[in-house]
Design an enzyme around this catalytic site. Structure first.
Site, PDB file in Angstrom:
ATOM      1  N   SER A   1      12.097   0.984   6.489  1.00 54.74           N
ATOM      2  CA  SER A   1      11.696  -0.318   5.961  1.00 54.74           C
ATOM      3  C   SER A   1      12.786  -1.322   6.246  1.00 54.74           C
ATOM      4  O   SER A   1      13.972  -1.022   6.092  1.00 54.74           O
ATOM      5  CB  SER A   1      11.458  -0.223   4.456  1.00 54.74           C
ATOM      6  OG  SER A   1      11.322  -1.517   3.922  1.00 54.74           O
ATOM      7  N   ARG A   2      12.389  -2.517   6.631  1.00 59.56           N
ATOM      8  CA  ARG A   2      13.376  -3.550   6.880  1.00 59.56           C
ATOM      9  C   ARG A   2      13.834  -4.186   5.577  1.00 59.56           C
ATOM     10  O   ARG A   2      14.850  -4.863   5.528  1.00 59.56           O
ATOM     11  CB  ARG A   2      12.795  -4.607   7.822  1.00 59.56           C
ATOM     12  CG  ARG A   2      12.357  -4.038   9.173  1.00 59.56           C
ATOM     13  CD  ARG A   2      11.324  -4.905   9.836  1.00 59.56           C
ATOM     14  NE  ARG A   2      10.282  -5.264   8.887  1.00 59.56           N
ATOM     15  CZ  ARG A   2       9.488  -6.326   9.003  1.00 59.56           C
ATOM     16  NH1 ARG A   2       9.608  -7.103  10.038  1.00 59.56           N
ATOM     17  NH2 ARG A   2       8.570  -6.565   8.096  1.00 59.56           N
TER      18      ARG A   2
ATOM     19  N   ILE B   1       0.823  -1.212   0.000  1.00 59.82           N
ATOM     20  CA  ILE B   1       0.000   0.000   0.000  1.00 59.82           C
ATOM     21  C   ILE B   1       0.859   1.266   0.000  1.00 59.82           C
ATOM     22  O   ILE B   1       0.473   2.290  -0.573  1.00 59.82           O
ATOM     23  CB  ILE B   1      -1.019   0.001   1.163  1.00 59.82           C
ATOM     24  CG1 ILE B   1      -2.114   1.019   0.904  1.00 59.82           C
ATOM     25  CG2 ILE B   1      -0.358   0.226   2.502  1.00 59.82           C
ATOM     26  CD1 ILE B   1      -2.903   0.817  -0.357  1.00 59.82           C
TER      27      ILE B   1
ATOM     28  N   ASP C   1     -10.406  -7.463   6.368  1.00 61.16           N
ATOM     29  CA  ASP C   1      -9.395  -6.486   5.935  1.00 61.16           C
ATOM     30  C   ASP C   1      -9.975  -5.617   4.814  1.00 61.16           C
ATOM     31  O   ASP C   1      -9.972  -4.392   4.925  1.00 61.16           O
ATOM     32  CB  ASP C   1      -8.093  -7.183   5.516  1.00 61.16           C
ATOM     33  CG  ASP C   1      -7.083  -6.165   5.023  1.00 61.16           C
ATOM     34  OD1 ASP C   1      -6.328  -5.631   5.842  1.00 61.16           O
ATOM     35  OD2 ASP C   1      -7.083  -5.847   3.809  1.00 61.16           O
TER      36      ASP C   1
ATOM     37  N   LYS D   1      -5.668   1.762   7.675  1.00 57.60           N
ATOM     38  CA  LYS D   1      -6.793   0.981   8.184  1.00 57.60           C
ATOM     39  C   LYS D   1      -6.446  -0.502   8.144  1.00 57.60           C
ATOM     40  O   LYS D   1      -5.618  -0.885   7.317  1.00 57.60           O
ATOM     41  CB  LYS D   1      -8.081   1.241   7.389  1.00 57.60           C
ATOM     42  CG  LYS D   1      -7.970   1.091   5.874  1.00 57.60           C
ATOM     43  CD  LYS D   1      -7.666  -0.180   5.195  1.00 57.60           C
ATOM     44  CE  LYS D   1      -8.375  -1.443   5.480  1.00 57.60           C
ATOM     45  NZ  LYS D   1      -7.967  -2.537   4.518  1.00 57.60           N
TER      46      LYS D   1
HETATM   47  P1  NAP Z   1       2.268  -5.674   3.235  1.00 55.80           P
HETATM   48  O1  NAP Z   1       2.780  -5.238   1.905  1.00 55.80           O
HETATM   49  O2  NAP Z   1       2.203  -7.117   3.530  1.00 55.80           O
HETATM   50  O3  NAP Z   1       3.082  -5.012   4.410  1.00 55.80           O
HETATM   51  C1  NAP Z   1       3.455  -3.670   4.431  1.00 55.80           C
HETATM   52  C2  NAP Z   1       4.768  -3.524   5.120  1.00 55.80           C
HETATM   53  O4  NAP Z   1       4.596  -3.663   6.517  1.00 55.80           O
HETATM   54  C3  NAP Z   1       5.818  -4.573   4.779  1.00 55.80           C
HETATM   55  O5  NAP Z   1       6.418  -4.288   3.570  1.00 55.80           O
HETATM   56  C4  NAP Z   1       6.736  -4.444   5.951  1.00 55.80           C
HETATM   57  O6  NAP Z   1       7.564  -3.328   5.749  1.00 55.80           O
HETATM   58  C5  NAP Z   1       5.827  -4.038   7.083  1.00 55.80           C
HETATM   59  N1  NAP Z   1       5.641  -5.151   7.994  1.00 55.80           N
HETATM   60  C6  NAP Z   1       5.048  -6.335   7.757  1.00 55.80           C
HETATM   61  N2  NAP Z   1       5.079  -7.106   8.851  1.00 55.80           N
HETATM   62  C7  NAP Z   1       5.724  -6.383   9.795  1.00 55.80           C
HETATM   63  C8  NAP Z   1       6.085  -6.633  11.122  1.00 55.80           C
HETATM   64  N3  NAP Z   1       5.782  -7.798  11.741  1.00 55.80           N
HETATM   65  N4  NAP Z   1       6.740  -5.658  11.789  1.00 55.80           N
HETATM   66  C9  NAP Z   1       7.034  -4.501  11.210  1.00 55.80           C
HETATM   67  N5  NAP Z   1       6.704  -4.215   9.937  1.00 55.80           N
HETATM   68  C10 NAP Z   1       6.066  -5.142   9.249  1.00 55.80           C
HETATM   69  O7  NAP Z   1       0.818  -5.064   3.490  1.00 55.80           O
HETATM   70  P2  NAP Z   1      -0.018  -3.963   2.715  1.00 55.80           P
HETATM   71  O8  NAP Z   1      -0.852  -4.606   1.679  1.00 55.80           O
HETATM   72  O9  NAP Z   1       0.849  -2.826   2.321  1.00 55.80           O
HETATM   73  O10 NAP Z   1      -1.036  -3.562   3.876  1.00 55.80           O
HETATM   74  C11 NAP Z   1      -0.602  -2.776   4.975  1.00 55.80           C
HETATM   75  C12 NAP Z   1      -1.825  -2.097   5.563  1.00 55.80           C
HETATM   76  O11 NAP Z   1      -2.436  -1.300   4.536  1.00 55.80           O
HETATM   77  C13 NAP Z   1      -2.901  -3.096   6.041  1.00 55.80           C
HETATM   78  O12 NAP Z   1      -3.452  -2.652   7.244  1.00 55.80           O
HETATM   79  C14 NAP Z   1      -3.928  -3.070   4.917  1.00 55.80           C
HETATM   80  O13 NAP Z   1      -5.233  -3.297   5.383  1.00 55.80           O
HETATM   81  C15 NAP Z   1      -3.788  -1.648   4.417  1.00 55.80           C
HETATM   82  N6  NAP Z   1      -4.220  -1.497   3.011  1.00 55.80           N
HETATM   83  C16 NAP Z   1      -3.786  -2.384   2.065  1.00 55.80           C
HETATM   84  C17 NAP Z   1      -4.269  -2.279   0.764  1.00 55.80           C
HETATM   85  C18 NAP Z   1      -3.828  -3.228  -0.330  1.00 55.80           C
HETATM   86  O14 NAP Z   1      -4.352  -3.132  -1.455  1.00 55.80           O
HETATM   87  N7  NAP Z   1      -2.889  -4.145  -0.105  1.00 55.80           N
HETATM   88  C19 NAP Z   1      -5.179  -1.266   0.435  1.00 55.80           C
HETATM   89  C20 NAP Z   1      -5.551  -0.346   1.416  1.00 55.80           C
HETATM   90  C21 NAP Z   1      -5.062  -0.481   2.706  1.00 55.80           C
HETATM   91  P3  NAP Z   1       9.115  -3.374   5.540  1.00 55.80           P
HETATM   92  O15 NAP Z   1       9.404  -4.640   4.831  1.00 55.80           O
HETATM   93  O16 NAP Z   1       9.245  -2.172   4.731  1.00 55.80           O
HETATM   94  O17 NAP Z   1       9.713  -3.264   6.882  1.00 55.80           O
END
Ligand code: NAP
Length: 311
Positions: A36-37, A14, A168, A90
């Site tokens: 970011s890690r 996101i 989600d 969110k």
């Molecule tokens: P993601 O790509 O799986 O994770 C986002 C980032 O969070 C990862 O790249 C990682 O960052 C960090 N992360 C993951 N696990 C972690 C941990 N245990 N400790 C610390 N950092 C951690 O997820 P995403 O799809 O972007 O979703 C993230 C949020 O945005 C969720 O709450 C989701 O509901 C919301 N969202 C997502 C979308 C969508 O289309 N995917 C749309 C709207 C909102 P680093 O590797 O950079 O450290």
């Protein structure tokens, strides 16, 4: 006027899809660091550790947290304790209680905290709210069907405790529902369909109690092939309103309203404009009503098994 400096923490799907482009185009914000890690963002100082970033950049007064809900609390707490305003993706946390704790801390520190709901910024949400305001609701139906493989490819956390599963994306619908309905509804019953190898549901059926007896329900599915269906239909004694495409399009009695192109590109720019307003006015916006419905469903819902889910 100079832009406020903001840091992005958690550079995943996101952040890349929405936050970085929205910040690049923002008249209010300058992306001044990323944490970011695993990733880096071009053109800004990159850190693997948020504490180091906060210590190195006292000029950055706001952080935007883009990681999944379970790890978010400790980052938000640390940022608030370090005197930074905080914007939460969110859903704002893994539990209601931890977000209440963050709100109390932000209040004590006099900092802004924004529990953002991107779907509330969809083009027709405010128009739908205005139209429904003086109508008599008789039926209300949410249909939210999309593919987890498309929107969360390989993200196992969505099926772990706190990942919320179908909620989600479903919480996006609930964030619209809680914004546009003039009267509050509450969950009466729910069925949660949980794959054998998952901790969270992949689909749900929900029924709500409405104070005037309108029939309110939601049907959500995450193992859906084909086009996304993000529809909300409200039947009233005065006509039928339908939001399609997650609020990017609106029909009244079957007639598409002007500007119903269905694009959702304006959501994240609007969120960052709102965060700028909150910080400038020293305000907080922490509305947990969408998440209360999820919590109620997890409490009250009847579990039914589905076959194991495989990516
Ligand atoms: P993601 O790509 O799986 O994770 C986002 C980032 O969070 C990862 O790249 C990682 O960052 C960090 N992360 C993951 N696990 C972690 C941990 N245990 N400790 C610390 N950092 C951690 O997820 P995403 O799809 O972007 O979703 C993230 C949020 O945005 C969720 O709450 C989701 O509901 C919301 N969202 C997502 C979308 C969508 O289309 N995917 C749309 C709207 C909102 P680093 O590797 O950079 O450290």
């Amino acid at each position: 006027m100079s832009k406020r400096k903001i840091a992005l923490v958690g550079v995943g799907k996101i952040a890349v899809d929405q936050h970085i482009p929205a910040l690049a185009a923002s008249p209010d914000w300058e992306l001044a660091a990323a944490v970011s890690r695993n990733n880096t963002v071009d053109g800004v100082p990159n850190y693997t550790d948020m504490s180091e970033m906060l210590a190195a950049h006292p000029e950055i007064d706001t952080v935007s947290l883009c990681m999944p809900p379970v790890p978010r609390f400790s980052y938000a707490r640390e940022a608030l304790l370090a005197g930074r305003h905080v914007m939460l993706e969110k859903p704002p946390g893994a539990t209601l209680s931890e977000v209440h704790a963050l709100e109390a801390l932000a209040t004590e520190k006099g900092l802004s905290l924004y529990a953002s709901w991107h779907s509330r910024q969809a083009a027709f949400v405010q128009a739908a709210k205005a139209w429904l305001k003086d109508k008599t609701l008789t039926r209300f139906t949410v249909t939210w069907k999309e593919s987890v493989r498309k929107w969360h490819p390989g993200q196992d956390w969505v099926f772990e405790p706190g990942g919320m599963g179908i909620f989600d994306p479903g919480i996006n619908a609930l964030s619209i529902v809680t914004e546009i309905l003039p009267d509050p509804i509450h969950l009466r019953e729910a069925t949660l369909y949980v794959p054998a190898n998952c901790q969270t549901p992949i689909a749900t059926e929900m029924a709500f109690t409405h104070p005037n007896g309108a029939a309110c329900s939601a049907s959500m599915e995450w193992d859906h092939d084909g086009e996304d269906i993000w529809d909300i239909e409200a039947e009233t004694e005065q006509g039928v309103l339908k939001l399609e495409k997650g609020g990017g399009a609106m029909l009244i009695d079957g007639v598409a309203q002007d500007g119903s192109h269905g694009g959702l590109d304006g959501e994240y720019p609007s969120l960052y404009a709102e965060m700028a307003r909150l910080v400038a006015t020293g305000a907080r916006d922490v509305d947990l009503s969408p998440m209360r419905h999820v919590s109620d469903a997890m409490t009250l819902g009847r579990r039914e098994s589905r076959p194991a889910f495989n990516w």
